[in-house]
Every structure is written in structure tokens, then in C-alpha cells.
Design a protein around this motif. Structure first.
Motif, PDB file in Angstrom:
ATOM      1  N   ARG A  34       0.835  -1.200   0.000  1.00 56.75           N
ATOM      2  CA  ARG A  34       0.000   0.000   0.000  1.00 56.75           C
ATOM      3  C   ARG A  34       0.871   1.253   0.000  1.00 56.75           C
ATOM      4  NH1 ARG A  34      -5.378  -0.643   1.547  1.00 56.75           N
ATOM      5  NH2 ARG A  34      -5.958  -2.787   2.019  1.00 56.75           N
ATOM      6  N   LEU A  35       0.331   2.325  -0.558  1.00 51.50           N
ATOM      7  CA  LEU A  35       1.011   3.611  -0.563  1.00 51.50           C
ATOM      8  C   LEU A  35       0.183   4.627   0.209  1.00 51.50           C
ATOM      9  CD1 LEU A  35       2.195   3.901  -4.291  1.00 51.50           C
ATOM     10  CD2 LEU A  35       3.523   3.152  -2.312  1.00 51.50           C
ATOM     11  N   THR A  36       0.866   5.437   0.986  1.00 48.07           N
ATOM     12  CA  THR A  36       0.186   6.516   1.700  1.00 48.07           C
ATOM     13  C   THR A  36      -0.032   7.678   0.741  1.00 48.07           C
ATOM     14  OG1 THR A  36       2.237   7.572   2.402  1.00 48.07           O
ATOM     15  CG2 THR A  36       1.353   5.825   3.822  1.00 48.07           C
ATOM     16  N   ASP A  37      -0.915   8.600   1.118  1.00 46.63           N
ATOM     17  CA  ASP A  37      -1.136   9.791   0.305  1.00 46.63           C
ATOM     18  C   ASP A  37       0.154  10.587   0.165  1.00 46.63           C
ATOM     19  OD1 ASP A  37      -3.776   9.115  -0.018  1.00 46.63           O
ATOM     20  OD2 ASP A  37      -4.505  10.397   1.606  1.00 46.63           O
ATOM     21  N   SER A  38       0.943  10.618   1.224  1.00 45.51           N
ATOM     22  CA  SER A  38       2.209  11.343   1.180  1.00 45.51           C
ATOM     23  C   SER A  38       3.171  10.726   0.177  1.00 45.51           C
ATOM     24  CB  SER A  38       2.850  11.350   2.577  1.00 45.51           C
ATOM     25  OG  SER A  38       4.114  11.961   2.542  1.00 45.51           O
ATOM     26  N   GLN A  39       3.242   9.394   0.159  1.00 44.02           N
ATOM     27  CA  GLN A  39       4.117   8.717  -0.798  1.00 44.02           C
ATOM     28  C   GLN A  39       3.664   8.974  -2.232  1.00 44.02           C
ATOM     29  OE1 GLN A  39       3.663   4.794   0.995  1.00 44.02           O
ATOM     30  NE2 GLN A  39       5.869   4.720   1.459  1.00 44.02           N
ATOM     31  N   LYS A  40       2.363   8.950  -2.462  1.00 42.50           N
ATOM     32  CA  LYS A  40       1.845   9.227  -3.801  1.00 42.50           C
ATOM     33  C   LYS A  40       2.177  10.655  -4.221  1.00 42.50           C
ATOM     34  CE  LYS A  40      -2.030   5.981  -3.338  1.00 42.50           C
ATOM     35  NZ  LYS A  40      -3.503   5.853  -3.252  1.00 42.50           N
ATOM     36  N   SER A  41       2.052  11.613  -3.286  1.00 42.04           N
ATOM     37  CA  SER A  41       2.350  13.017  -3.587  1.00 42.04           C
ATOM     38  C   SER A  41       3.828  13.201  -3.903  1.00 42.04           C
ATOM     39  CB  SER A  41       1.953  13.906  -2.408  1.00 42.04           C
ATOM     40  OG  SER A  41       0.559  13.862  -2.189  1.00 42.04           O
ATOM     41  N   ASN A  42       4.681  12.543  -3.120  1.00 42.09           N
ATOM     42  CA  ASN A  42       6.123  12.641  -3.365  1.00 42.09           C
ATOM     43  C   ASN A  42       6.492  12.042  -4.722  1.00 42.09           C
ATOM     44  OD1 ASN A  42       6.491  13.819  -0.867  1.00 42.09           O
ATOM     45  ND2 ASN A  42       7.062  11.894   0.156  1.00 42.09           N
ATOM     46  N   GLY A  43       5.821  10.929  -5.071  1.00 40.49           N
ATOM     47  CA  GLY A  43       6.083  10.330  -6.368  1.00 40.49           C
ATOM     48  C   GLY A  43       5.656  11.232  -7.508  1.00 40.49           C
ATOM     49  N   ALA A  44       4.497  11.848  -7.374  1.00 43.20           N
ATOM     50  CA  ALA A  44       4.014  12.761  -8.402  1.00 43.20           C
ATOM     51  C   ALA A  44       4.950  13.952  -8.547  1.00 43.20           C
ATOM     52  CB  ALA A  44       2.601  13.225  -8.068  1.00 43.20           C
ATOM     53  N   ALA A  45       5.468  14.457  -7.419  1.00 45.42           N
ATOM     54  CA  ALA A  45       6.397  15.595  -7.456  1.00 45.42           C
ATOM     55  C   ALA A  45       7.690  15.228  -8.163  1.00 45.42           C
ATOM     56  CB  ALA A  45       6.689  16.072  -6.031  1.00 45.42           C
ATOM     57  N   ALA A  46       8.044  13.941  -8.145  1.00 49.75           N
ATOM     58  CA  ALA A  46       9.257  13.472  -8.820  1.00 49.75           C
ATOM     59  C   ALA A  46       9.004  13.138 -10.285  1.00 49.75           C
ATOM     60  CB  ALA A  46       9.808  12.247  -8.097  1.00 49.75           C
ATOM     61  N   GLY A  47       7.800  13.431 -10.781  1.00 50.46           N
ATOM     62  CA  GLY A  47       7.478  13.193 -12.180  1.00 50.46           C
ATOM     63  C   GLY A  47       6.987  11.801 -12.489  1.00 50.46           C
ATOM     64  N   LEU A  48       6.502  11.100 -11.458  1.00 49.99           N
ATOM     65  CA  LEU A  48       6.045   9.720 -11.645  1.00 49.99           C
ATOM     66  C   LEU A  48       4.528   9.657 -11.802  1.00 49.99           C
ATOM     67  CD1 LEU A  48       8.209   7.946  -8.923  1.00 49.99           C
ATOM     68  CD2 LEU A  48       8.677   8.110 -11.382  1.00 49.99           C
ATOM     69  N   THR A  49       4.086   8.702 -12.591  1.00 48.25           N
ATOM     70  CA  THR A  49       2.666   8.370 -12.682  1.00 48.25           C
ATOM     71  C   THR A  49       2.442   7.105 -11.865  1.00 48.25           C
ATOM     72  OG1 THR A  49       2.486   9.310 -14.903  1.00 48.25           O
ATOM     73  CG2 THR A  49       0.769   7.769 -14.221  1.00 48.25           C
ATOM     74  N   ILE A  50       1.513   7.179 -10.920  1.00 43.03           N
ATOM     75  CA  ILE A  50       1.269   6.052 -10.014  1.00 43.03           C
ATOM     76  C   ILE A  50      -0.195   5.640 -10.141  1.00 43.03           C
ATOM     77  CG2 ILE A  50       1.295   5.277  -7.623  1.00 43.03           C
ATOM     78  CD1 ILE A  50       3.424   7.388  -7.066  1.00 43.03           C
ATOM     79  N   GLU A  51      -0.421   4.391 -10.521  1.00 45.40           N
ATOM     80  CA  GLU A  51      -1.775   3.879 -10.726  1.00 45.40           C
ATOM     81  C   GLU A  51      -1.931   2.521 -10.059  1.00 45.40           C
ATOM     82  OE1 GLU A  51      -1.831   3.784 -14.991  1.00 45.40           O
ATOM     83  OE2 GLU A  51      -2.867   5.723 -15.110  1.00 45.40           O
TER      84      GLU A  51
END
Length: 307
Positions: free
Chosen positions: A269-286
Motif C-alpha cells: 500500500r502507498l500513503t497519500d504522502s508517498q503518492k504526492s512525493n512520487g508525483a512531485a518526482a514526475g512519476l505516474t502512479i496507478e
């Protein structure tokens, strides 16, 4: 125990069937290896796995079609072997069901109505029309798809408290398969019962299945609610260094290089914070679709996950 006593255990969530250390050996080959799980009332289960994984063997032992080598099966609190009361509360629609040569469609329906205590004649008639099955034709003259449709009619119209469908769609075209799914879901909503569906077409049935039991090489790899599984793995896509940095904190089920980019399937599982950090790094997370997740889990178990 009487049929009415069986009916009294109807609330959702009650365990109605379970396997405990269930094992089946054929000579030196172990087809089912120390399997344990529970089946609850009023839920749709997916028995998923590749050909030869052991799914059919498990169902045959649960429905007293085959004796186990070790372990126990309990159906409504009783052992099913040579137990007519327990067996009357189950319906097992087998892959490539065999019928006597001279049996006609109408004879099979008549026999099912006679032996299945929850049978609904009106629903059976509707289903026969839906699938355009010829009542007077001998079953041996039916196409493979029509024979599968006959099994579907019997399985659905049985309204058995515990119904097994083993690869019920063989030979059916896409329209007929979706007709089966629609009729199953609609009737389940009006007449809840426990349905165990063994299928390879995971993508088609993913919206039906509430609980997944994934079997591979005779062992259980997953036993979890579908909603929980959909949140248990993610696909991360983007610049390769960013993907690898993000994935380093998780178990990686699969990784693919796409030039300067990469795609990784990560377990957990990913936390909202982890998803936000990934998006800030230019990642698409689905979230990973159920079918892909099953494939990734199975191949990761077979080949070893990427570390």
C-alpha cells in the motif's frame, strides 16, 4: 441436520465451508499441497490460477467428487462425503460436464429440478430462452458453447446456497459470456448465496468477484478481499532513476525499461504522502488491475521478484 437448519445460518459473513490442511496426491505428484481457507455465506469468490494449478481438484474434494489424501473439508459444519443433506445444498457445474448419450436438454433440466431443492423453474425457463437452448435436442448434438450454456442454466437456476462454476464459459462467445455475468449478478442481488467461480478470464469477472483465492502449483498464493487487493500493488511509471529510487523502498514484482523511462510494479500500500512525493518526482502512479496483479504475483512467485 435438516434442510431448515441449514437455512438458519444465512447471515452474511458466517463461515459455511472450509478446507483445513487439504492435500491431494496422485502417486508421487502432489496436486493440492496443505491448503487451508474459509468460505463465507453470501459472497462471490474467484478461484484463480493457471491451468493445472489445482483449482478443479480443490472443488472436487469440497463437493465430494474426490477424496482428499490428507486434511479435512467442512460444508455447513459437516463432512460432505456420502452426506446427501450437505450435497443437496451444493451445485457443481463442471468444465466439460458429461451427460448420457440419449439425454436431451429438457431431460437434464427435469432431472436438475428433481434433485436440487432450491430449483426455480421460472428462472430456468428464462435462462433457456436467453441462451436459446433447444429443449428437444440431444445434449451430445449441442455445440461446446451450448453445452456450457446448459451448465450455466442449471447452476444459476439451482440457487444452491453453495454453487461452484468451474470454467463455465468454455465455447461461449463474448456476448454469451457477458449474458452469464449479467444474469449471475442480477440474480445474486435478489437471491444472495455463495458462488465460487473458477476462471481464466479474470479481467471479465473482476467486477463480480468479492474475494480472491489464488492457487498456483497446489498452494495458495493469495486469499484476500478484492478491494484490498486492488490497493495492494501499484504501477509506477516515469524517468528510470526516479522509478528506481521510489521502488527501492518497496518489494518490486516486475520492472520494465522503456528507453530513458521505466515501469515498475510494486507490492504494498502507498500513503497519500508517498503518492504526492512520487508525483512531485514526475512519476505516474496507478493501482494495478486485478488481472495484472494476479499475473505479477504468480510470475513473481515463479521467477523471483526484482529486488
Amino acid at each position: 441436520m435438516s434442510i431448515h437448519e441449514f437455512d438458519s445460518i444465512g447471515e452474511r459473513g458466517r463461515v459455511i465451508a472450509k478446507a483445513t490442511h487439504l492435500t491431494k496426491k496422485f502417486g508421487s505428484f502432489t496436486a493440492v499441497d496443505d491448503v487451508s481457507f474459509e468460505i463465507e455465506h453470501n459472497k462471490i469468490y474467484g478461484f484463480l490460477g493457471r491451468n493445472g494449478a489445482g483449482k478443479t481438484t480443490v472443488m472436487q474434494m469440497m463437493t465430494a467428487q474426490m477424496r482428499q489424501s490428507a486434511g479435512e473439508v467442512s460444508i455447513f459444519g459437516q463432512h460432505p462425503w456420502e452426506n446427501p443433506i450437505a450435497l443437496s445444498h451444493m451445485c457443481f457445474v463442471k468444465e466439460s460436464q458429461k451427460y448420457p448419450d440419449d439425454l436431451k436438454v429438457k431431460n437434464a433440466i427435469s432431472q436438475a429440478a428433481h434433485i436440487l431443492p432450491y430449483w426455480d423453474d421460472g428462472f430456468a425457463a428464462e435462462l433457456l430462452r436467453d441462451f436459446d437452448l433447444p429443449l428437444g435436442r440431444k445434449i451430445k448434438k449441442l455445440s461446446r458453447g451450448m453445452t456450457s450454456a446448459l451448465g450455466i442454466v442449471i447452476g444459476l437456476a439451482s440457487r444452491a446456497p453453495l454453487t461452484f462454476f468451474d470454467e463455465p464459459y468454455l465455447g461461449l462467445d463474448a456476448v454469451s459470456r457477458h449474458l452469464f455475468y449479467d444474469r449471475l449478478l442480477a440474480d445474486y442481488a435478489e437471491h444472495p448465496r455463495t458462488v465460487i467461480l473458477s476462471t481464466h478470464l479474470i479481467d471479465e469477472v473482476s467486477d463480480l468477484i468479492e474475494h480472491v483465492i489464488l492457487i498456483d502449483k497446489g498452494k495458495i498464493l493469495l486469499d484476500a478481499e478484492s478491494d484490498a487487493l486492488r490497493e495492494s500493488a501499484y504501477e509506477v511509471t516515469g524517468p528510470a532513476p526516479a522509478v528506481d529510487s521510489f521502488a527501492a523502498e518497496h518489494r518490486t514484482l516486475h520492472r520494465t525499461a522503456l528507453g530513458a523511462s521505466a515501469r515498475a510494479t510494486i507490492d504494498g500500500r502507498l500513503t497519500d504522502s508517498q503518492k504526492s512525493n512520487g508525483a512531485a518526482a514526475g512519476l505516474t502512479i496507478e493501482a494495478v488491475p486485478l488481472q495484472q496483479l494476479i499475473i505479477e504475483r504468480t510470475t513473481a512467485d515463479t521467477e523471483g521478484a526484482v529486488s
